[in-house]
Write an enzyme that holds these catalytic residues in place. Structure first.
Site, PDB file in Angstrom:
ATOM      1  N   CYS A 187     -36.602  -7.113  18.914  1.00  0.00           N
ATOM      2  CA  CYS A 187     -37.791  -6.165  18.570  1.00  0.00           C
ATOM      3  C   CYS A 187     -38.694  -6.199  20.498  1.00  0.00           C
ATOM      4  CB  CYS A 187     -38.192  -7.168  18.032  1.00  0.00           C
ATOM      5  SG  CYS A 187     -38.516  -9.295  18.388  1.00  0.00           S
TER       6      CYS A 187
ATOM      7  N   PHE B 274     -32.050 -16.597  12.947  1.00  0.00           N
ATOM      8  CA  PHE B 274     -33.526 -16.817  13.423  1.00  0.00           C
ATOM      9  C   PHE B 274     -33.844 -16.409  11.756  1.00  0.00           C
ATOM     10  CE2 PHE B 274     -31.201 -15.681  17.057  1.00  0.00           C
ATOM     11  CZ  PHE B 274     -31.317 -16.339  18.471  1.00  0.00           C
TER      12      PHE B 274
ATOM     13  N   ASP C  23     -31.490 -12.034  13.895  1.00  0.00           N
ATOM     14  CA  ASP C  23     -32.926 -11.334  14.099  1.00  0.00           C
ATOM     15  C   ASP C  23     -33.581 -12.091  14.951  1.00  0.00           C
ATOM     16  OD1 ASP C  23     -35.102  -9.385  14.344  1.00  0.00           O
ATOM     17  OD2 ASP C  23     -35.442 -10.102  11.982  1.00  0.00           O
TER      18      ASP C  23
ATOM     19  N   ASP D   7     -32.599 -21.269  11.468  1.00  0.00           N
ATOM     20  CA  ASP D   7     -34.241 -21.135  12.313  1.00  0.00           C
ATOM     21  C   ASP D   7     -34.759 -22.992  12.753  1.00  0.00           C
ATOM     22  OD1 ASP D   7     -35.954 -19.278  12.300  1.00  0.00           O
ATOM     23  OD2 ASP D   7     -37.432 -20.377  12.684  1.00  0.00           O
TER      24      ASP D   7
ATOM     25  N   ALA E 288     -30.293 -21.256  17.593  1.00  0.00           N
ATOM     26  CA  ALA E 288     -29.453 -21.219  16.737  1.00  0.00           C
ATOM     27  C   ALA E 288     -28.057 -20.694  17.273  1.00  0.00           C
ATOM     28  CB  ALA E 288     -29.950 -19.020  16.786  1.00  0.00           C
TER      29      ALA E 288
END
Length: 395
Positions: free
Chosen positions: A338, A227, A298, A249, A278
């Site tokens: 996140c 990612f 990530d 990605d 991914a």
């Protein structure tokens, strides 16, 4: 008072607002005809049930967050001078922290500008107006940026999930100046290419800067960045001396920017890019018996809301399970989230379960968060969304 008024219900507790909580939810206020008729993005005085003023809020009857606190002074005037004071306050912090003008300039509620994201790229800036008031005043915000910090072009990027929650349509426009092309962004010794009008969000993620820096201490041999977007961790570790980096990605344009960044920093021959899903890529690498000295994952927000939390935690666990076998003995695995709905403890448990299910033993050696240009408002957990865990794996 010239402003309209919205009032908390009798059972609502005004103490949170008085103590700095910046949001008012629709089920906390008396939703009468007058309140529902307030135009989204307008300003109103917030009162408690006893009609005592709590401050000035911006109102959006179309959102679950019906009010966002703009100023504790109910008579505040939201104009160019008010905006300039807030933006200057934010700029002074960043100028103290960073030598070059590449950073998040405004981090929404944490910088006392509700729903506003502004990233600076040298002489250009990108505004994300994610609240109705900011959408209405985006041109004013852009003009203040020009007049206070001297940027030469400003892009208004009105896209993304946050705007959909506010019932705002999409927009992408140049507020003033020349349309910026690709911008070279120096960060931690690496060079990143940011597409300010065609890239994801504002064009680059500044929040991972301190985690890139920590990962550079581990850089050696072969690195896998999953990612990767425009090469975040991969390029940082190449800059720190890693022999080779593979970036995975789903976006071919993002990987193209990663390759351009590697070329700009003289590391083009040490970067490989793989475009695709991914999860499938991780499974394929494991099937091939691939091993890396450092693996970083990530991903996007798998748990963007409380409703998505359980499915999101399962996805984070799966990422950890698939990536752990790819780490050479004694190597390092970095896992990031996140998702503000998944707090640090929940994310850490999901990651540890996944690593264990991947057949590896672990040491947690570092826990990271967003950089200081992404300050947190302690009363609002959403401002402290980023989590990064670094493990050393044995076995």
């Amino acid at each position: 008072m010239s402003q309209p008024v919205i009032r908390l219900r009798p059972k609502s507790k005004p103490q949170a607002i008085r103590h700095g909580f910046p949001w008012v939810f629709a089920d906390e206020v008396a939703l009468d005809r007058r309140t529902r008729a307030i135009e989204p993005g307008s300003f109103a005085v917030l009162e408690d049930a006893e009609r005592r003023p709590l401050g000035l809020v911006t109102v959006n009857p179309n959102s679950k967050i019906i009010g966002r606190v703009m100023d504790p002074d109910p008579e505040a005037r939201i104009d160019a001078d008010w905006l300039a004071a807030r933006i200057t306050r934010a700029a002074r912090l960043r100028e103290r922290l960073y030598d070059a003008p590449f950073y998040r300039l405004v981090h929404a509620e944490a910088d006392l500008l509700p729903g506003v994201i502004i990233d600076r790229f040298g002489d250009a800036a990108v505004i994300q107006p994610n609240a109705a008031w900011a959408d209405r005043m985006a041109g004013d915000i852009a003009a203040v940026l020009r007049d206070t910090i001297g940027v030469q072009s400003v892009v208004i990027n009105g896209q993304g999930r946050a705007r959909a929650l506010e019932k705002l349509g999409e927009r992408m426009e140049l507020a003033f100046g020349q349309a910026p092309g690709l911008v070279k962004v120096p960060m931690n010794g690496a060079v990143y290419m940011a597409d300010l009008m065609g890239g994801q969000k504002t064009g680059l993620f500044y929040d991972q800067r301190p985690n890139h820096e920590f990962a550079q201490r581990l850089a050696a041999g072969r690195v896998l960045d999953v990612f990767s977007h425009v090469g975040g961790f991969g390029l940082a570790m190449l800059a720190a001396g890693a022999d080779h980096a593979t970036c995975i990605d789903g976006s071919a344009p993002a990987l193209d920017l990663a390759e351009q960044g590697a070329q700009a920093m003289g590391a083009g021959g040490r970067l490989e890019t793989l475009q695709g899903d991914a999860f499938e890529a991780l499974e394929g690498l494991a099937y091939d018996g691939a091993q890396f000295d450092v693996v970083i994952c990530d991903p996007p927000a798998f748990a963007p809301s409380k409703q998505a939390l359980e499915a999101g935690l399962r996805a984070y666990e799966r990422i950890a399970r698939l990536s752990a076998p790819l780490v050479a003995p004694g190597g390092y695995l970095g896992l990031c989230s996140c998702s503000h709905a998944a707090d640090l403890s929940a994310f850490r448990r999901a990651s540890a379960r996944g690593i264990g299910r991947g057949g590896r033993r672990m040491q947690l050696i570092h826990t990271g968060q967003a950089g200081p240009d992404h300050p947190t408002l302690p009363q609002l957990a959403e401002t402290g969304y980023l989590k990064a865990l670094f493990f050393r794996l044995d076995g």
